[in-house]
Scaffold this active site. Structure first.
Site, PDB file in Angstrom:
ATOM      1  N   HIS A 201       0.807  -1.224   0.000  1.00  0.00           N
ATOM      2  CA  HIS A 201       0.000   0.000   0.000  1.00  0.00           C
ATOM      3  C   HIS A 201       0.840   1.274   0.000  1.00  0.00           C
ATOM      4  O   HIS A 201       0.279   2.362  -0.039  1.00  0.00           O
ATOM      5  CB  HIS A 201      -0.937  -0.006   1.211  1.00  0.00           C
ATOM      6  CG  HIS A 201      -1.979  -1.083   1.154  1.00  0.00           C
ATOM      7  ND1 HIS A 201      -3.252  -0.864   0.698  1.00  0.00           N
ATOM      8  CD2 HIS A 201      -1.927  -2.395   1.478  1.00  0.00           C
ATOM      9  CE1 HIS A 201      -3.955  -1.986   0.766  1.00  0.00           C
ATOM     10  NE2 HIS A 201      -3.161  -2.941   1.233  1.00  0.00           N
TER      11      HIS A 201
ATOM     12  N   ASP B 280       3.587   9.542  -1.714  1.00  0.00           N
ATOM     13  CA  ASP B 280       2.410   8.863  -1.173  1.00  0.00           C
ATOM     14  C   ASP B 280       2.051   7.692  -2.077  1.00  0.00           C
ATOM     15  O   ASP B 280       2.015   7.840  -3.307  1.00  0.00           O
ATOM     16  CB  ASP B 280       1.226   9.819  -1.084  1.00  0.00           C
ATOM     17  CG  ASP B 280       0.317   9.509   0.096  1.00  0.00           C
ATOM     18  OD1 ASP B 280       0.322   8.353   0.547  1.00  0.00           O
ATOM     19  OD2 ASP B 280      -0.383  10.417   0.567  1.00  0.00           O
TER      20      ASP B 280
END
Length: 740
Positions: free
Chosen positions: A166, A382
């Site tokens: 993730h 991110d």
């Protein structure tokens, strides 16, 4: 219903201990929301931590927690406080997190933390092995468990294992800084399907696998010795309908149900027409770029003073890792920045920055998204960033402007937003100006497209696509397994071998009888190989042929004591029968070699660690030791440059395993093999080879022949076998079974 094991650092439930009672209550994370319909298709079992340390619990409490969690299909794993700190804070957060997010200066490489990481991953593997079966699906989540897929694979070779990360996966230049880089990669490669949010991370992972481990990659597939696995991009979505629906409800309800955040936003807008609220929501982390975002806002106030008292920045910072020094310093920096800017620019009825350092509920977040005219989401790095998607989902009237960092994975899907470089404060300030002045029609046009996309590729679609991808690669593996030299195929082959009165066996050398070597002249036969060949040659029914690209001098030297061997050298240029001299298949011109050689030497100069091998009637450019990315690129360039010569000089380019060989056209292993067979084919034929030049041999032999490819590349051979050791094992069984 098929069982699906979801394996993560934390369970979707957490233990709530109060008033002597223990409750298992939902834990807000990225694995459970919006996936209820997906979960209903499987018998879901969760494995992860409860958030409590085992040394802080009594035996009675632990048993109580265990029972209550298992009632909700959650299997807890327990760590003591010291092990948990070394594993989580020590290695995950202070080693992997900064390296994977490109903050290498903050990374700490400590052996004791690595050892804790290995131990925890092994504890997961041991716990999982008590529950799973080969027909289950295992889905491992995130960087906390990079070693786990391999650990599971070692115990359950055929189970379906998916791994999804993730957070970003860094480029090779960054990832290779990790002292334990090879072990981490090998751990991930235990999975059948490896997923990342965007193609960039997928590409970085494949590059690391090629460069550090040397495995072959074909597009998004990796060939291991025992199987093929797949690496793909699966951008994670959100529960769009849920956010959109709740935003509509909060906008229409009133009275006591209005949240304090809504009251603040309504009060802000009521102070004057045309006021704009800019929203920033982030967890406290140095990867989020919050200080740079505030400085860019200050730059905007300086560049466009006419907007003072007309805009305000609402910053919500969610506490995180407050006991870590780096985060404490970041919090101090934010406090000082906000205080200085508010003190310098603020007036009695206007505050430039509204700063909130606290957690927010889901309804508060939705209220903020609904009330903000602009969302300023500019992380330095991110993996995805779901806040950006949530903001767009909550814009029920399609108004609002999203300013999004190009470093966020979400930027790949959300090109209709204003995409910025978070390190360029001038660009950020100009983006704010563009957002403030964007016409409503343009806002609606952009957001309509974004909402349509986010609604279609939601959280449920992300999960389904991943599992479908996992099932797809397992079907491909099963197809390969049906052609693998299994015990059944081996027994069938040996039975046919034993019944035959005349046998012919064609054996390639490099990559078949022995492994590759950086220096081809050092890939010499060892004693084991000599023993195997000698055993086979003792049987008068056998005709053994070494069919290789090697030159005749090398083969003569290496097999001088195997007088009963036949040879085909240089891909069919030369052949030799036992007790006879070498013969040329046909008269071949060598003049072309002087024309081609300078071109190959030019590529040697341009490609470090490559070299040219001069054979009697061919030239070979080797690039096995070259850079894994540069070598294939240069080979493509070389083949392009050779095309003009191939046409004019009647040459053929042979693209082998990390080699480019140039020889006269029309001569190949297949023609040479047919010449060896002659007019009296054997009643048992076996051919083994590893690269595409051996395809000529496979194609030339009759359908009844046992043709076997070494490795899992596409082939016209009937079967494939794993590697050199498996080839030797098969040949050894022929000898031993025949004697018995």
């Amino acid at each position: 219903m098929r069982r699906l094991f979801m394996i993560a650092n934390r369970l979707p439930l957490q233990a709530n201990i109060g008033s002597g009672n223990i409750e298992a209550v939902p834990h807000s994370d990225g694995y459970s929301s919006g996936l209820q319909r997906f979960y209903s298709s499987y018998d879901i079992k969760w494995i992860g931590r409860t958030g409590l340390n085992i040394d802080e619990l009594s035996e009675t409490d632990r048993i109580d927690i265990d029972n209550k969690f298992r009632q909700k299909d959650c299997i807890p794993i327990y760590l003591d406080a010291e092990l948990k700190w070394k594993y989580l804070e020590g290695f995950c957060e202070n080693t992997l997190w900064p390296v994977f997010n490109y903050f290498t200066e903050k990374a700490r490489y400590e052996d004791e933390n690595w050892e804790a990481y290995v131990e925890v991953n092994q504890r997961y593997a041991d716990l999982i092995s008590r529950y799973i079966k080969e027909d289950d699906i295992v889905w491992v989540h995130d960087y906390h468990l990079l070693l786990l897929p391999r650990m599971i694979r070692e115990k359950f070779p055929y189970v379906s294992i998916g791994f999804f990360q993730h957070i970003p996966f860094p480029s090779f230049e960054v990832f290779r800084l990790l002292p334990w880089r090879d072990q981490l990669l090998e751990g991930i490669l235990g999975a059948d399907l490896i997923g990342y949010h965007i193609y960039d991370y997928q590409r970085h992972f494949l590059s690391c696998v090629r460069r550090l481990l040397g495995y072959e990659t074909y597009f998004n597939r990796i060939k291991l010795d025992d199987r093929i696995l797949k690496v793909d991009a699966f951008p994670m979505g959100i529960d769009f309908d849920s956010f959109h629906r709740r935003a509509s409800e909060l906008l229409t309800q009133g009275g006591e149900e209005v949240t304090p955040v809504q009251e603040e936003i309504q009060a802000f807008h009521s102070r004057g027409k045309g006021r704009k609220l800019i929203l920033s929501v982030d967890r406290l982390d140095y990867t989020k770029g919050i200080p740079d975002r505030i400085r860019a806002y200050e730059s905007f106030l300086n560049s466009y003073p006419e907007y003072r008292e007309k805009i305000s920045l609402f910053i919500f910072v969610i506490p995180s890792r407050e006991d870590v020094t780096d985060y404490q310093e970041l919090k101090k920096e934010l406090d000082e920045l906000v205080g200085r800017i508010n003190g310098q620019y603020g007036v009695i009825n206007w505050q430039p920055i509204w700063y909130f350092y606290r957690t927010t509920s889901r309804d508060e977040a939705i209220a903020m998204y609904s009330g903000a005219d602009i969302a300023l989401i500019t992380p330095i790095r991110d993996g995805m960033n779901l806040n950006a998607k949530e903001y767009i989902a909550c814009r029920t009237d399609q108004s609002g402007v999203l300013i999004l960092s190009e470093m966020a994975g979400a930027a790949k899907e959300m090109g209709e937003s204003i995409i910025v470089n978070p390190n360029n404060q001038t660009e950020l300030a100009e983006a704010l100006f563009q957002a403030i002045n964007m016409p409503l029609e343009e806002q609606v046009e952009r957001n309509t497209v974004l909402q349509k996309r986010l609604k279609k590729y939601n959280e449920e679609r992300w999960a389904k696509d991943f599992i479908n991808g996992l099932e797809g690669i397992k079907k491909l593996q099963e197809t390969n397994y049906t052609h693998k030299v299994s015990i059944k195929v081996t027994n069938e082959l040996i039975e046919a071998y034993q019944k035959a009165s005349r046998r012919m066996i064609f054996l390639d050398y490099d990559g078949t009888l022995t492994g590759f070597h950086k220096d081809p002249q050092k890939a010499v036969p060892n004693e084991e190989l000599y023993l195997i060949l000698n055993d086979l040659l003792e049987d008068e029914k056998n005709t053994m042929v070494i069919i290789s690209g090697r030159d005749k001098e090398t083969l003569s030297k290496w097999f001088k004591n195997q007088g009963k061997l036949s040879f085909i050298a240089e891909h069919g240029v030369w052949n030799k029968d036992p007790g006879e001299e070498w013969k040329m298949t046909e008269k071949i011109d060598q003049e072309w070699m002087e024309i081609i050689l300078p071109l190959l030497e030019y590529f040697v100069d341009r490609t470090p660690r490559s070299f040219v091998e001069k054979k009697n009637y061919s030239l070979v450019w080797h690039y096995r030791s070259a850079d894994p990315d540069m070598g294939p690129q240069r080979s493509w360039e070389l083949k392009e440059d050779l095309k003009i010569y191939v046409a004019n000089l009647n040459l053929e380019i042979m693209d082998g395993d990390k080699v480019i060989e140039i020889k006269n056209a029309g001569i190949n292993k297949g023609r040479a093999a047919l010449n060896k067979i002659g007019d009296k084919p054997a009643d048992f034929m076996l051919a083994l080879g590893d690269d595409w030049t051996d395809e000529f041999t496979f194609g030339a032999l009759p359908e009844t022949a046992y043709t076997i490819k070494v490795g899992t590349k596409s082939t016209q051979a009937r079967y494939y076998i794993d590697d050199v050791s498996a080839v030797r094992s098969l040949l050894t069984q022929l000898c031993s079974r025949d004697r018995s």
